[in-house]
Design a protein around this motif. Structure first.
Motif, PDB file in Angstrom:
ATOM      1  N   CYS A 103       1.144  55.564  19.825  1.00 15.51           N
ATOM      2  CA  CYS A 103      -0.153  54.916  20.059  1.00 15.51           C
ATOM      3  C   CYS A 103      -0.322  53.630  19.260  1.00 15.51           C
ATOM      4  O   CYS A 103      -1.450  53.224  18.953  1.00 15.51           O
ATOM      5  CB  CYS A 103      -1.302  55.877  19.765  1.00 15.51           C
ATOM      6  SG  CYS A 103      -1.458  57.181  20.980  1.00 15.51           S
ATOM      7  N   LEU A 104       0.785  52.982  18.934  1.00 15.75           N
ATOM      8  CA  LEU A 104       0.760  51.697  18.238  1.00 15.75           C
ATOM      9  C   LEU A 104       1.613  50.720  19.043  1.00 15.75           C
ATOM     10  O   LEU A 104       1.905  50.959  20.206  1.00 15.75           O
ATOM     11  CB  LEU A 104       1.255  51.872  16.803  1.00 15.75           C
ATOM     12  CG  LEU A 104       0.415  52.819  15.933  1.00 15.75           C
ATOM     13  CD1 LEU A 104       1.161  53.167  14.642  1.00 15.75           C
ATOM     14  CD2 LEU A 104      -0.942  52.197  15.605  1.00 15.75           C
ATOM     15  N   ASP A 105       2.003  49.623  18.449  1.00 14.01           N
ATOM     16  CA  ASP A 105       2.939  48.705  19.083  1.00 14.01           C
ATOM     17  C   ASP A 105       3.644  47.917  17.985  1.00 14.01           C
ATOM     18  O   ASP A 105       3.493  48.225  16.797  1.00 14.01           O
ATOM     19  CB  ASP A 105       2.261  47.798  20.119  1.00 14.01           C
ATOM     20  CG  ASP A 105       1.132  46.938  19.550  1.00 14.01           C
ATOM     21  OD1 ASP A 105       1.278  46.444  18.405  1.00 14.01           O
ATOM     22  OD2 ASP A 105       0.117  46.747  20.231  1.00 14.01           O
ATOM     23  N   MET A 106       4.427  46.909  18.364  1.00 12.80           N
ATOM     24  CA  MET A 106       5.209  46.177  17.367  1.00 12.80           C
ATOM     25  C   MET A 106       4.324  45.503  16.318  1.00 12.80           C
ATOM     26  O   MET A 106       4.795  45.158  15.240  1.00 12.80           O
ATOM     27  CB  MET A 106       6.098  45.134  18.053  1.00 12.80           C
ATOM     28  CG  MET A 106       5.350  43.999  18.716  1.00 12.80           C
ATOM     29  SD  MET A 106       6.461  42.695  19.323  1.00 12.80           S
ATOM     30  CE  MET A 106       7.259  43.500  20.696  1.00 12.80           C
ATOM     31  N   GLY A 107       3.030  45.347  16.621  1.00 10.91           N
ATOM     32  CA  GLY A 107       2.106  44.766  15.654  1.00 10.91           C
ATOM     33  C   GLY A 107       1.929  45.607  14.407  1.00 10.91           C
ATOM     34  O   GLY A 107       1.370  45.117  13.408  1.00 10.91           O
ATOM     35  N   THR A 108       2.391  46.852  14.434  1.00  8.74           N
ATOM     36  CA  THR A 108       2.358  47.698  13.235  1.00  8.74           C
ATOM     37  C   THR A 108       3.066  47.016  12.068  1.00  8.74           C
ATOM     38  O   THR A 108       2.683  47.187  10.908  1.00  8.74           O
ATOM     39  CB  THR A 108       3.042  49.043  13.524  1.00  8.74           C
ATOM     40  OG1 THR A 108       2.457  49.629  14.685  1.00  8.74           O
ATOM     41  CG2 THR A 108       2.914  49.994  12.349  1.00  8.74           C
ATOM     42  N   PHE A 109       4.093  46.227  12.370  1.00  9.27           N
ATOM     43  CA  PHE A 109       4.897  45.568  11.336  1.00  9.27           C
ATOM     44  C   PHE A 109       4.405  44.142  11.066  1.00  9.27           C
ATOM     45  O   PHE A 109       5.191  43.287  10.639  1.00  9.27           O
ATOM     46  CB  PHE A 109       6.366  45.549  11.759  1.00  9.27           C
ATOM     47  CG  PHE A 109       6.954  46.917  11.991  1.00  9.27           C
ATOM     48  CD1 PHE A 109       7.304  47.726  10.924  1.00  9.27           C
ATOM     49  CD2 PHE A 109       7.126  47.398  13.278  1.00  9.27           C
ATOM     50  CE1 PHE A 109       7.837  48.992  11.133  1.00  9.27           C
ATOM     51  CE2 PHE A 109       7.660  48.657  13.501  1.00  9.27           C
ATOM     52  CZ  PHE A 109       8.015  49.463  12.427  1.00  9.27           C
ATOM     53  N   GLU A 272      -7.201  50.411  15.369  1.00 10.45           N
ATOM     54  CA  GLU A 272      -7.951  51.077  16.445  1.00 10.45           C
ATOM     55  C   GLU A 272      -7.707  50.394  17.788  1.00 10.45           C
ATOM     56  O   GLU A 272      -7.621  51.064  18.827  1.00 10.45           O
ATOM     57  CB  GLU A 272      -9.443  51.087  16.092  1.00 10.45           C
ATOM     58  CG  GLU A 272     -10.283  51.992  16.994  1.00 10.45           C
ATOM     59  CD  GLU A 272     -10.753  51.301  18.246  1.00 10.45           C
ATOM     60  OE1 GLU A 272     -10.968  52.000  19.261  1.00 10.45           O
ATOM     61  OE2 GLU A 272     -10.903  50.066  18.222  1.00 10.45           O
ATOM     62  N   ARG A 273      -7.564  49.080  17.788  1.00  8.44           N
ATOM     63  CA  ARG A 273      -7.273  48.372  19.044  1.00  8.44           C
ATOM     64  C   ARG A 273      -5.915  48.778  19.591  1.00  8.44           C
ATOM     65  O   ARG A 273      -5.754  48.952  20.804  1.00  8.44           O
ATOM     66  CB  ARG A 273      -7.333  46.858  18.833  1.00  8.44           C
ATOM     67  CG  ARG A 273      -8.740  46.300  18.669  1.00  8.44           C
ATOM     68  CD  ARG A 273      -8.774  44.791  18.845  1.00  8.44           C
ATOM     69  NE  ARG A 273      -7.978  44.092  17.842  1.00  8.44           N
ATOM     70  CZ  ARG A 273      -8.438  43.703  16.662  1.00  8.44           C
ATOM     71  NH1 ARG A 273      -9.684  43.991  16.308  1.00  8.44           N
ATOM     72  NH2 ARG A 273      -7.669  43.044  15.819  1.00  8.44           N
ATOM     73  N   MET A 274      -4.923  48.937  18.715  1.00  5.48           N
ATOM     74  CA  MET A 274      -3.618  49.400  19.176  1.00  5.48           C
ATOM     75  C   MET A 274      -3.732  50.816  19.740  1.00  5.48           C
ATOM     76  O   MET A 274      -3.157  51.133  20.792  1.00  5.48           O
ATOM     77  CB  MET A 274      -2.596  49.353  18.034  1.00  5.48           C
ATOM     78  CG  MET A 274      -2.120  47.961  17.683  1.00  5.48           C
ATOM     79  SD  MET A 274      -0.715  47.956  16.529  1.00  5.48           S
ATOM     80  CE  MET A 274      -1.537  48.169  14.963  1.00  5.48           C
ATOM     81  N   ASN A 275      -4.453  51.695  19.038  1.00  8.15           N
ATOM     82  CA  ASN A 275      -4.656  53.059  19.525  1.00  8.15           C
ATOM     83  C   ASN A 275      -5.271  53.059  20.916  1.00  8.15           C
ATOM     84  O   ASN A 275      -4.798  53.751  21.829  1.00  8.15           O
ATOM     85  CB  ASN A 275      -5.576  53.830  18.580  1.00  8.15           C
ATOM     86  CG  ASN A 275      -4.925  54.216  17.259  1.00  8.15           C
ATOM     87  OD1 ASN A 275      -5.604  54.691  16.366  1.00  8.15           O
ATOM     88  ND2 ASN A 275      -3.634  54.017  17.108  1.00  8.15           N
ATOM     89  N   SER A 276      -6.346  52.303  21.083  1.00 10.21           N
ATOM     90  CA  SER A 276      -7.120  52.363  22.322  1.00 10.21           C
ATOM     91  C   SER A 276      -6.386  51.755  23.506  1.00 10.21           C
ATOM     92  O   SER A 276      -6.696  52.068  24.656  1.00 10.21           O
ATOM     93  CB  SER A 276      -8.471  51.670  22.134  1.00 10.21           C
ATOM     94  OG  SER A 276      -8.300  50.292  21.863  1.00 10.21           O
TER      95      SER A 276
END
Length: 365
Positions: A103-109, A272-276
């Protein structure tokens, strides 16, 4: 009455699916009452002025997989003059491949990518996992960690076919690395020269209580099959509920994704935006493979390479004892506990995580 019952059931499934995105299944109403906060960043937030815009890349490609999903990949090259392609293979700087979580994306890093890009010393590959970010989704069926490992192999073949590698995985990304080790153990020590496991687990996630009281956890776990079996019939209804409950999703993210009492509001909103953005069908199709994940034997392959394990001291999704168990099996691994951080320690305390990552990379070459 029938309509009321349908709405009640939809509300239950909606709450469960939305919470599953951050690893907790019940108790959201109480959280909303107890943890109500304004979402707007305040002046004293460390990241109040950070907009978290997409970071630049040198190349963006779509990598096809054998299971019918195209993966969105971004490549960042070293600054001119820092890339050395002479000499034996072992003298070449490794390509760093970053694998994000559920529920995330590459923006996690985000902060790791920003700092390493600033230094300009490494070639980096980032990609969105199947069903996440800008990557494609399965037409039907469930996602599996074995498929994620196959996807990682395709990214390696297409974007880093030669030279040494360092694999950096957060949460489900770490599980993807373990699935890769299970299927392709010979890669480790040969091409894979280093592995970084951040806030992850080798198994027994079905036993995690997510910081909830025991009696609540006992109620939550039997309800997971409801979410897994929810399917397309309820997906649009549940997604509408999730979008309509953004404040609730923000509070859940704040409570269960972070470790500090008052995390930066801008960071919470970013996560939260990545989750949603991960829709309900994708969430439901991932839960089985995550909650049945058990790859302790696969860690044996990692003994052939250097390993860094990082975990937030207040991680409620993959608690510190999961990282401790990985280190027990890999006694030569380095371990960094991040104080005041939860499951997204690499966003919550990038200073500590970045310092540990840079020191680890220096040890490899």
């Amino acid at each position: 009455m029938a309509r009321r019952e349908r709405l009640k059931r939809a509300g239950l499934i909606g709450a469960l699916v939305g919470v599953a995105a951050t690893g907790v299944a019940v108790g959201v109403t109480a959280e909303r009452l107890l943890l109500r906060r304004r979402r707007a960043p305040e002046a004293d937030d460390t990241q109040a002025g950070e907009w978290f815009r997409p970071l630049p890349c040198d190349e963006a490609v779509a990598v096809p997989t054998d299971f019918g999903v195209d993966l969105h990949v971004e490549i960042v090259d070293p600054v001119d003059g820092n890339e050395l392609d002479l000499g034996p293979l072992d003298d070449v700087d490794p390509t760093l491949i970053f694998i994000h979580g559920f529920c995330l994306d590459m923006g996690t890093f985000y902060f790791q990518r920003a700092e390493l890009t600033r230094l300009g010393e490494h070639r980096m590959v980032f990609y969105d996992q199947p069903g996440h970010g800008r990557s494609g989704k399965l037409a039907d069926g469930e996602y599996t960690l074995d498929d994620l490992a196959d996807g990682l192999v395709r990214v390696i073949d297409e974007c880093a076919p030669d030279g040494p590698l360092v694999l950096i995985g957060h949460s489900m990304g770490g599980m993807t690395i373990m699935a890769l080790a299970e299927q392709f153990p010979d890669l480790f020590g040969d091409r894979v020269k280093g592995v970084v496991l951040v806030s992850t687990s080798a198994g027994k996630l079905d036993e995690v209580a997510f910081g909830m009281p025991d009696y609540v956890a006992r109620i939550a776990k039997p309800l997971m099959p409801v979410v897994i079996g929810g399917g397309k019939l309820t997906s649009n209804m549940v997604d509408n509920i999730r979008r309509a409950s953004t404040d609730l999703g923000w509070l859940i993210t704040r409570r269960y994704g972070f470790g500090s009492e008052e995390p930066d509001r801008a960071l919470v909103s970013y996560v939260e935006r990545m989750n949603s953005r991960t829709d309900t069908v994708v969430v439901a199709r991932y839960l089985r493979t995550i909650y049945t994940h058990a790859r302790y034997p696969a860690l044996e392959a990692l003994k052939r390479t250097k390993v860094l394990v990082v975990c937030g001291e207040d991680d409620k999704v993959t608690p510190p004892d999961h990282s401790a168990e990985i280190c027990r099996i890999l006694p030569d691994a380095s371990f960094v506990a991040v104080p005041g951080a939860g499951h997204v320690a690499l966003l919550e305390r990038p200073d500590i995580v970045n310092a540990a990552l840079l020191e680890f990379l220096e040890q490899i070459y």
